[in-house]
Design an enzyme around this catalytic site. Structure first.
Site, PDB file in Angstrom:
ATOM      1  N   LYS A 188      14.181   8.845   1.067  1.00 21.72           N
ATOM      2  CA  LYS A 188      14.581   7.304  -0.192  1.00 21.72           C
ATOM      3  C   LYS A 188      13.117   7.810  -1.761  1.00 21.72           C
ATOM      4  O   LYS A 188      14.294   8.013  -2.939  1.00 21.72           O
ATOM      5  CB  LYS A 188      13.750   5.810   0.124  1.00 21.72           C
ATOM      6  CG  LYS A 188      13.299   4.937  -1.127  1.00 21.72           C
ATOM      7  CD  LYS A 188      13.017   3.664   0.102  1.00 21.72           C
ATOM      8  CE  LYS A 188      11.558   3.060   0.217  1.00 21.72           C
ATOM      9  NZ  LYS A 188      11.189   2.675  -0.735  1.00 21.72           N
ATOM     10  N   SER A 189      12.468   8.853  -1.529  1.00 22.71           N
ATOM     11  CA  SER A 189      11.821   9.379  -2.768  1.00 22.71           C
ATOM     12  C   SER A 189      12.576  10.006  -3.131  1.00 22.71           C
ATOM     13  O   SER A 189      12.368   9.828  -4.603  1.00 22.71           O
ATOM     14  CB  SER A 189      10.181   9.685  -2.437  1.00 22.71           C
ATOM     15  OG  SER A 189       9.621   8.801  -1.903  1.00 22.71           O
ATOM     16  N   GLY A 222       8.752  -0.890  -6.044  1.00 19.50           N
ATOM     17  CA  GLY A 222       7.719  -0.342  -6.697  1.00 19.50           C
ATOM     18  C   GLY A 222       8.077   1.282  -7.604  1.00 19.50           C
ATOM     19  O   GLY A 222       8.112   1.470  -8.984  1.00 19.50           O
ATOM     20  N   ARG A 262      -0.907  -4.883   4.123  1.00 19.19           N
ATOM     21  CA  ARG A 262      -0.798  -3.846   5.401  1.00 19.19           C
ATOM     22  C   ARG A 262      -1.767  -3.454   6.613  1.00 19.19           C
ATOM     23  O   ARG A 262      -1.839  -3.466   7.769  1.00 19.19           O
ATOM     24  CB  ARG A 262      -0.099  -1.756   4.934  1.00 19.19           C
ATOM     25  CG  ARG A 262       1.454  -2.440   4.627  1.00 19.19           C
ATOM     26  CD  ARG A 262       2.130  -0.559   4.359  1.00 19.19           C
ATOM     27  NE  ARG A 262       3.453  -1.505   4.022  1.00 19.19           N
ATOM     28  CZ  ARG A 262       4.421  -0.056   3.188  1.00 19.19           C
ATOM     29  NH1 ARG A 262       3.867   0.591   3.169  1.00 19.19           N
ATOM     30  NH2 ARG A 262       5.418  -0.683   3.399  1.00 19.19           N
ATOM     31  N   LYS A 310       0.534  -2.951  -0.815  1.00 17.29           N
ATOM     32  CA  LYS A 310       1.735  -2.297  -0.814  1.00 17.29           C
ATOM     33  C   LYS A 310       3.179  -3.713  -1.075  1.00 17.29           C
ATOM     34  O   LYS A 310       2.517  -4.531  -1.176  1.00 17.29           O
ATOM     35  CB  LYS A 310       1.917  -1.267   0.460  1.00 17.29           C
ATOM     36  CG  LYS A 310       1.324   0.333   0.304  1.00 17.29           C
ATOM     37  CD  LYS A 310       2.054   0.593  -0.486  1.00 17.29           C
ATOM     38  CE  LYS A 310       1.301   2.724  -0.671  1.00 17.29           C
ATOM     39  NZ  LYS A 310       2.176   3.293  -1.475  1.00 17.29           N
ATOM     40  N   ASP A 318       2.560   6.113   4.105  1.00 15.53           N
ATOM     41  CA  ASP A 318       3.980   5.131   4.202  1.00 15.53           C
ATOM     42  C   ASP A 318       4.226   5.012   5.738  1.00 15.53           C
ATOM     43  O   ASP A 318       4.716   4.401   6.494  1.00 15.53           O
ATOM     44  CB  ASP A 318       4.634   5.736   3.736  1.00 15.53           C
ATOM     45  CG  ASP A 318       5.490   5.336   2.426  1.00 15.53           C
ATOM     46  OD1 ASP A 318       4.254   4.430   1.685  1.00 15.53           O
ATOM     47  OD2 ASP A 318       6.043   6.454   1.313  1.00 15.53           O
TER      48      ASP A 318
END
Ligand code: S3P
Length: 437
Positions: free
Chosen positions: A22-23, A99, A351, A347, A320
């Site tokens: 994803k990043s 984000g 979390r 986050k 993460d």
């Protein structure tokens, strides 16, 4: 909001390949949209978060065409706008739950010649954006936040002046926002001092050097127009954060899991290293360097895990993965302790609170701290009932725990897994072996 019933999984066996990390996918889209002309991206993540970035960049004038939808052969063609080629969006840009989209695009938009506005969903509207606006505005940009802290943010045309700036949060998103702005420094360079170690995809993909400076691990990056991205072909390795849930399941339930074409760049494998320290049997069987970082194949076998000390400097690199790691820690010998991780409260949901609440609901003794938690008593209930709190990684971590309970469990509001991995439940089914031996 719907509820998913997860059955006990006797063991797993098989092979998985994940959508692009994803990043890296966010960055591949942003860089190719910024570059002049046509680019191609292979194995881009089509998660909700990455789609948010694609939609925002389309609204700014970049062109994207999904040529093939199938996971392994997916290719996206991108028509980039070139330096200062973005155009004013007609509507407010919506970063959804992401984000990374909001913060990276804020850095990029802070140095354009037009006004823009970014908003996001309810969760994103509760996450701090001053970590972006304070450093960018100190360089000369004009970002105005809601209540001084939150989305929606309004960005006026701006320029940054060449100077030195030191990061004050251990955040790859903040670092990347500054780099994106720095790429538009015309007469000189933006010198970014980074005292932390966080994921480094932005620097790596743009070829920006991190030169040691001051006390280790501080690094300096000199960013200017010279580093502006060029059109090209990007192949995004599989998402290691998505894989982590299955790796943990394989370590605990067995029997064997192979993951192919996984991102293995040094700043992203800290959680794998921790699992190995916990005596997890994880073997890298192939490795190569791609144009988006290291990648390779791994094999995971059932292991008797033992908890290990997690160091403060490791936290930003596993931030993460803590939800997945906490399930590994729950099944490992000894207590599982996370400290120095206040960032977890900022986050997609808080979390720390989400993990503690769900574990308690399952009969686990867990102590909550402002900056972490300790899992110690492990008398698990036969069946679990868990809340996702709308957070994809909480939904996936507790789906894994549900699969490990004798009578399975229920995950409330599970659909949010599509924020990072729309294939999660399909993948879980595909490797499940049922029936007790
Ligand atoms: C990300 C950086 C991390 C991570 C997020 C993705 C990125 O956040 O938690 O999911 O792509 O830059 P921070 O490093 O900003 O805390």
């Amino acid at each position: 909001m719907s509820t998913k019933a997860i059955k006990f999984i006797e063991k797993i066996n098989g092979e998985l390949q994940f959508m692009g990390d994803k990043s890296v996918s966010h960055r591949a889209l942003i860089f190719t949209a910024m570059a002049e002309g046509a680019s191609k991206i292979f194995n881009l993540s089509l998660s909700d978060d990455v789609r948010s970035t694609m939609n925002c960049l389309s609204a700014l004038g970049a062109g994207f065409k999904v040529e093939k939808e199938k996971t392994t052969t997916r290719v996206i063609t991108v028509k980039g706008v070139g330096y200062k080629g973005f155009t004013a969006p007609e509507t407010i840009l919506n970063a959804g739950n992401s984000g990374t989209t909001a913060r990276l695009l804020a850095g990029l938009l802070a140095v354009q010649d037009f006004e823009s506005e970014i908003t996001g969903d309810e969760s994103l509207q509760r996450r701090p954006m001053d970590r972006i606006s304070i450093p960018l505005n100190s360089l000369g940009s004009k970002i105005k936040l809601n209540e001084n802290k939150y989305l929606p943010i309004k960005i006026k045309p701006g320029k940054i002046t060449p100077q030195e700036i030191t990061l004050s949060v251990a955040s790859a998103q903040v670092k990347s926002a500054l780099i994106l702005a720095g790429l538009h420094t015309e007469d000189g360079a933006l010198e970014i001092i980074d005292p932390y170690e966080t994921r480094n995809h932005t620097e790596e993909m743009l070829g920006i050097l991190r030169v040691p400076v001051g006390l280790s691990p501080a690094k300096k990056m000199v960013v200017s127009k010279k580093n502006y991205p060029k059109a090209g072909v990007y192949t995004v390795p599989g998402d290691i954060s998505s894989a982590m849930f299955f790796i943990v399941l394989a370590l605990i339930a067995g029997e064997k899991l192979t993951v192919k074409n996984l991102l293995l760049s040094s700043e992203r494998i800290a959680a794998l290293e921790i699992l190995k320290r916990m005596e997890g049997n994880i073997e890298i069987i192939r490795e190569e360097t791609g144009n988006c970082g290291r990648l390779g194949d791994i094999v995971v076998h059932k292991s008797d895990l033992i908890n290990t000390e997690i160091l403060p400097e490791e936290i930003p690199l596993i931030i993460d993965e803590i939800p997945a790691l906490s399930i590994a820690g729950l099944f490992a010998e000894g207590g599982f302790l996370i400290r120095n991780a206040k960032e977890l409260r900022l986050k997609e949901t808080d979390r720390i609170s989400a993990i503690v609440k769900n574990l308690k609901a399952c009969g686990v003794d867990v102590e909550e701290y402002e900056d972490g938690f300790l899992i110690y008593g492990k008398e698990l209930k036969e069946k679990g009932k868990f809340e996702s709190f709308g957070d994809h990684r909480i939904a996936m971590a507790f789906s894994v725990l549900a699969a490990l309970l004798n009578e399975g469990g229920l995950i409330n509001d599970y659909e949010c897994v599509s924020v990072s991995n729309p294939d999660f439940y399909k993948q879980l089914d595909s490797i499940t072996v049922r029936g007790r031996s």
